[in-house]
Design a protein around this motif. Structure first.
Motif, PDB file in Angstrom:
ATOM      1  N   ALA A 168      40.329  -5.967 -15.647  1.00 11.01           N
ATOM      2  CA  ALA A 168      40.455  -4.847 -16.589  1.00 11.01           C
ATOM      3  C   ALA A 168      39.497  -5.020 -17.766  1.00 11.01           C
ATOM      4  CB  ALA A 168      41.895  -4.743 -17.088  1.00 11.01           C
ATOM      5  N   ILE A 184      36.586  -2.278 -18.660  1.00 12.95           N
ATOM      6  CA  ILE A 184      36.550  -1.626 -19.967  1.00 12.95           C
ATOM      7  C   ILE A 184      35.230  -1.919 -20.679  1.00 12.95           C
ATOM      8  CG2 ILE A 184      37.606  -1.591 -22.264  1.00 12.95           C
ATOM      9  CD1 ILE A 184      40.304  -2.121 -20.836  1.00 12.95           C
ATOM     10  N   GLY A 211      40.247  -4.106 -25.359  1.00  9.31           N
ATOM     11  CA  GLY A 211      39.941  -4.169 -23.936  1.00  9.31           C
ATOM     12  C   GLY A 211      39.204  -5.431 -23.542  1.00  9.31           C
ATOM     13  N   CYS A 239      42.234  -8.030 -23.494  1.00  8.27           N
ATOM     14  CA  CYS A 239      42.659  -8.230 -22.105  1.00  8.27           C
ATOM     15  C   CYS A 239      42.230  -9.598 -21.587  1.00  8.27           C
ATOM     16  CB  CYS A 239      42.109  -7.119 -21.212  1.00  8.27           C
ATOM     17  SG  CYS A 239      42.938  -5.531 -21.424  1.00  8.27           S
ATOM     18  N   VAL A 267      46.101  -0.667 -20.674  1.00 10.75           N
ATOM     19  CA  VAL A 267      44.835  -0.122 -20.164  1.00 10.75           C
ATOM     20  C   VAL A 267      44.853   1.409 -20.199  1.00 10.75           C
ATOM     21  CG1 VAL A 267      43.379   0.088 -18.117  1.00 10.75           C
ATOM     22  CG2 VAL A 267      44.284  -2.143 -18.785  1.00 10.75           C
TER      23      VAL A 267
END
Length: 487
Positions: A24, A28, A68, A72, A104
């Protein structure tokens, strides 16, 4: 077929929980993170003047990068590593799927709705785009709240922390990081609410700057301290630093962070008080009290960071920890041991990852020096040191390069692999990452130069290429079986 897919999914969320978060983070970064950044600087370099769309696009780019790319990645690596460091098992791991989906989805909604809200600000239906921004922050906050319940259950299930436990010296840094992570989500939601109630497509600076400082200095730096102290001596064969000094340093750092955040936090509190008819003399307080305290906090923070870098001993002033190992009693079996590179315990199966680590910490020192010089009034009054330079030296130079290095060095091991796919590409991460940082930081000192503006325009694309190379490495590493990775 359905059973096989379910088994594979269960395996990921029980054994390789870091992989979905890292995937993810990469997606991103390639789209609304470095993708937006490359688009913005390219447009400016081509002479396209910023309009009403630019500030919302800039904020959404920063949001994607911080929650992000950085957020993440930290969640993926941290949720795998930190419970094990604490000697505990993360509880209710199957719920991490919902944590990731909520966060997300919120990031995607925010980074699409906010630029559109700025572009179509004059339209009557733009209120729905601003509502989507608020909804995105609610989704992100819901994901963080769910994560907090998982961490709370893990804390209840773990044993008391012993003085000789591996996590004991760095536990305060873990607590600072987790607290600031949660606070960053709260500030993000409060800022989105403020923008929605005032019909604005841009989050007010007092919320935005608090969010940025929390993510960079409240989350990223403490997490780096934990990972570096526990792993870099092993990966780079450095000296093992004394355990006793890190807990006091953490509390000193926390005081500095609180002082640096104080002006923004008071301004945010003033919003709440104004709503009930009370107003604080913010301007007078800032001049007499809050701004000087923030300068002191900046000096404390950067002093702690520089002390940490010095004691990490990347310069190798002290002998590595392996000199204290027990003597080899079976030299006749040395031929069975895997040959290693000089000064490193690997044989190149992770590429030249150490180049990424060392260059990242050089950029950290540069960022600290720039930040300190900006804070000193007698320097700032005579020399222009752009905030943009200090921030991007920290984020692009240090954080991104360190993510590159730790991803290729730790990610494969977390996935049960004996090395990274395409280790020969790691040196390109070093080249592209450092070039992107140079092109992003240096031109900010020459704002009137068209040549500097052209170089600045290249920085986003170069950084995007670096993330693309990391994506290729990590995607192939995660999907291959260990025996298929070329060592």
């Amino acid at each position: 077929m359905a059973t096989t897919v379910k088994q594979a999914t269960d395996s990921v969320w029980k054994r390789h929980i870091h992989e979905p978060f890292i995937r993810a983070a990469l997606l991103i970064a390639l789209t609304t993170g470095f993708g937006y950044g490359a688009t913005m600087v390219a447009l400016l370099a081509l002479g396209i003047r910023p309009g009403a769309w630019y500030p919302p696009l800039l904020q959404s780019h920063g949001h994607a990068q911080l929650l992000g790319w950085l957020g993440c990645f930290i969640m993926g690596m941290g949720l795998f590593f930190l419970p094990r460091l604490r000697g505990a098992k993360l509880q209710n791991q199957e719920r991490l799927l919902y944590v990731l989906l909520l966060i997300v989805t919120g990031i995607a909604l925010r980074t699409v709705a906010q630029p559109l809200a700025g572009w179509f600000a004059a339209e009557s239906w733009a209120q729905w785009l601003r509502a989507a921004m608020l909804g995105a922050s609610i989704l992100e906050m819901a994901g963080m709240a769910l994560l907090i319940t998982l961490l709370a259950a893990t804390v209840r299930a773990q044993k008391p922390l012993a003085l000789d436990a591996p996590a004991y010296p760095v536990m305060p840094f873990i607590q600072i990081g987790l607290s600031c992570f949660a606070l960053a989500y709260i500030v993000n939601l409060a800022g989105a609410w403020n923008a929605f109630t005032h019909a604005q497509a841009v989050i007010p600076a007092r919320y935005d700057q608090t969010f940025i400082l929390l993510m960079l200095y409240g989350v990223a730096i403490p997490v780096v301290v934990v990972f570096a102290l526990r792993n870099l001596p092993l990966f780079l064969r450095l000296t093992m630093s004394a355990r006793y000094r890190w807990r006091p340093l953490a509390w000193i750092y926390a005081v500095g962070l609180a002082l640096r955040l104080l002006p923004q936090l008071v301004a945010i509190a003033n919003d709440a008080l104004t709503a009930v008819g009370v107003a604080l003399p913010i301007d007078e307080w800032n001049m007499r009290i809050l701004d000087p305290l923030a300068i002191i906090g900046t000096l404390i923070i950067n002093g702690c960071i520089l002390f940490f870098v010095w004691r990490l001993d990347l310069q190798r002033f002290k002998p590595p920890w392996i000199v204290d190992r027990a003597p080899n009693t079976r030299p006749d079996l040395d031929y069975l041991r895997k040959p290693t590179r000089p000064n490193y315990p690997d044989n190149g199966e992770y590429g030249r990852f150490e180049l990424l680590i060392y260059s990242a910490f050089i950029w950290l020192v540069v960022a600290c020096l720039l930040d300190v010089l900006r804070a000193l009034p007698f320097v700032a009054n005579n020399f222009i040191i752009p905030q943009d330079a200090a921030r991007h030296a920290l984020f692009v130079g240090f954080i991104t390069l360190l993510i590159f290095g730790m991803a290729v060095r730790m990610g494969p091991g977390f996935s049960g692999k004996r090395g990274a796919a395409h280790p020969e590409l790691v040196v390109w991460l070093f080249v592209l990452g450092n070039l992107a940082a140079l092109l992003r930081v240096v031109p900010t000192f020459f704002p009137e130069s068209s040549f500097a503006l052209m170089l600045w325009g290249l920085s986003g694309f170069v950084g995007w290429l670096g993330v693309l190379v990391l994506t290729i490495i990590m995607w192939d590493t995660f999907r291959r079986e260990p025996k298929l990775i070329k060592l």
